[in-house]
Motif scaffolding. Sequence first.
Motif, PDB file in Angstrom:
ATOM      1  N   ILE A 127      70.132  60.437  10.684  1.00 23.65           N
ATOM      2  CA  ILE A 127      71.447  60.288  11.329  1.00 23.65           C
ATOM      3  C   ILE A 127      72.324  61.508  11.056  1.00 23.65           C
ATOM      4  O   ILE A 127      73.023  62.017  11.951  1.00 23.65           O
ATOM      5  N   ALA A 128      72.295  62.017   9.808  1.00 29.27           N
ATOM      6  CA  ALA A 128      73.095  63.198   9.463  1.00 29.27           C
ATOM      7  C   ALA A 128      72.640  64.418  10.259  1.00 29.27           C
ATOM      8  O   ALA A 128      73.472  65.203  10.750  1.00 29.27           O
ATOM      9  N   LEU A 129      71.335  64.586  10.430  1.00 30.57           N
ATOM     10  CA  LEU A 129      70.823  65.722  11.214  1.00 30.57           C
ATOM     11  C   LEU A 129      71.220  65.609  12.682  1.00 30.57           C
ATOM     12  O   LEU A 129      71.568  66.606  13.322  1.00 30.57           O
ATOM     13  N   VAL A 130      71.172  64.390  13.224  1.00 31.49           N
ATOM     14  CA  VAL A 130      71.569  64.198  14.623  1.00 31.49           C
ATOM     15  C   VAL A 130      73.035  64.573  14.824  1.00 31.49           C
ATOM     16  O   VAL A 130      73.397  65.277  15.779  1.00 31.49           O
ATOM     17  N   PHE A 131      73.896  64.114  13.911  1.00 35.07           N
ATOM     18  CA  PHE A 131      75.314  64.449  14.029  1.00 35.07           C
ATOM     19  C   PHE A 131      75.555  65.945  13.824  1.00 35.07           C
ATOM     20  O   PHE A 131      76.425  66.537  14.474  1.00 35.07           O
ATOM     21  N   LYS A 170      61.941  50.351  -4.444  1.00 37.49           N
ATOM     22  CA  LYS A 170      61.835  51.802  -4.315  1.00 37.49           C
ATOM     23  C   LYS A 170      61.474  52.211  -2.897  1.00 37.49           C
ATOM     24  O   LYS A 170      62.006  53.206  -2.365  1.00 37.49           O
ATOM     25  N   GLN A 171      60.611  51.457  -2.245  1.00 39.99           N
ATOM     26  CA  GLN A 171      60.225  51.778  -0.878  1.00 39.99           C
ATOM     27  C   GLN A 171      61.399  51.584   0.087  1.00 39.99           C
ATOM     28  O   GLN A 171      61.591  52.380   1.021  1.00 39.99           O
ATOM     29  N   GLU A 172      62.193  50.568  -0.136  1.00 37.04           N
ATOM     30  CA  GLU A 172      63.361  50.328   0.718  1.00 37.04           C
ATOM     31  C   GLU A 172      64.403  51.426   0.545  1.00 37.04           C
ATOM     32  O   GLU A 172      65.057  51.845   1.505  1.00 37.04           O
ATOM     33  N   ARG A 173      64.576  51.914  -0.677  1.00 29.60           N
ATOM     34  CA  ARG A 173      65.517  53.012  -0.915  1.00 29.60           C
ATOM     35  C   ARG A 173      65.068  54.273  -0.209  1.00 29.60           C
ATOM     36  O   ARG A 173      65.890  55.006   0.364  1.00 29.60           O
ATOM     37  N   LYS A 197      63.246  54.425   2.498  1.00 32.98           N
ATOM     38  CA  LYS A 197      63.435  54.192   3.928  1.00 32.98           C
ATOM     39  C   LYS A 197      64.900  54.368   4.316  1.00 32.98           C
ATOM     40  O   LYS A 197      65.222  54.990   5.338  1.00 32.98           O
ATOM     41  N   ALA A 198      65.814  53.835   3.499  1.00 32.28           N
ATOM     42  CA  ALA A 198      67.243  53.970   3.780  1.00 32.28           C
ATOM     43  C   ALA A 198      67.690  55.428   3.686  1.00 32.28           C
ATOM     44  O   ALA A 198      68.479  55.910   4.508  1.00 32.28           O
ATOM     45  N   SER A 199      67.150  56.166   2.716  1.00 25.79           N
ATOM     46  CA  SER A 199      67.499  57.584   2.585  1.00 25.79           C
ATOM     47  C   SER A 199      66.993  58.388   3.778  1.00 25.79           C
ATOM     48  O   SER A 199      67.683  59.281   4.280  1.00 25.79           O
TER      49      SER A 199
END
Length: 301
Positions: free
Chosen positions: A16-20, A3-6, A8-10
């Motif tokens: 990345i989406a905000l930067v683009f 759950k913690q890895e998910r 972090k990935a989200s």
Amino acid sequence: MTKQERKKASLIFLIIALVFMVGAILADKSSAGEEETIQEVMRDAVLHDMNKVSLFGLMDVNPGLIAGIIVSGFLIIFALICRIFFIPKFTMVPGKFQLVLETVVGLFDNMARGSSKINGFLGAYIFAAGSYIFTGTLFELFGFQVITTSGLSVSLPAPLSDINGAIMMGCLSYLVIMSGGIAGNGIKGIGKTLKEYSLPISLSFRLFGALLSGALVTELVYYYSALSYVLPVLVGVLFTLLHALIQAYVLTMLTSLFYGQVSDNTPKPPKEKRDKLSKQAKDPVGPAGKRTSVVRKHRPA
């Protein structure tokens, strides 16, 4: 994945989406004075008379012609690969690819068989036409870029969103319908086909109007930066996919229907017999109050 890895990935994906998104908005504002207006974009999507593409340095053509050549080449190469490498290995128990291919071919073959007894060439044509319309409509989703003669970069449209391609497809379908009339009724089949003189126009403009409307909606969505996030996934993909399925089915169905009508060589009953049957159907009770019958009674010898 825990759950913690998910989480972090989200979080990384959102950053990345905000930067683009910010980069796209800044790029849109910085080049606002150099881009085409929405009126020019719409006009070029319909007429294709402003942004021309050089065809091997020989002539300047519409981007739709380049798209048509690419789609045709792709379908020919795909058909050769299937014929050489896959079809000889087909078995009685079909695999996934064989099952998909046989289902698609059977769909068009059954459509041809249900329309006319002379259906060998009809099945092949509507399969090729349906494949071209479906693939050509989905082609615009890839957004392949070409450089125009004026130095601009434009994405290749669907081949049939050009009026010339739509008219050619409509006229070709009309000639196939006429060939069915000749095969079924000889020279009389030409006359039966020519009675439907408006058929090439209706086929062409129905196809052109439907595909052009999809292209215009997509251009409108992609033009404004406020609409170019998330919404193109729904409009661009689902709308184009639905368009491709509907238009491929409509043109092949209409071609099969009219082909079956003009190729039908069933002799009609004589005019006197038709009038008598029609009169009996309207007035089944005879002058003596007895119900008449179409079946003639035999007198005893």
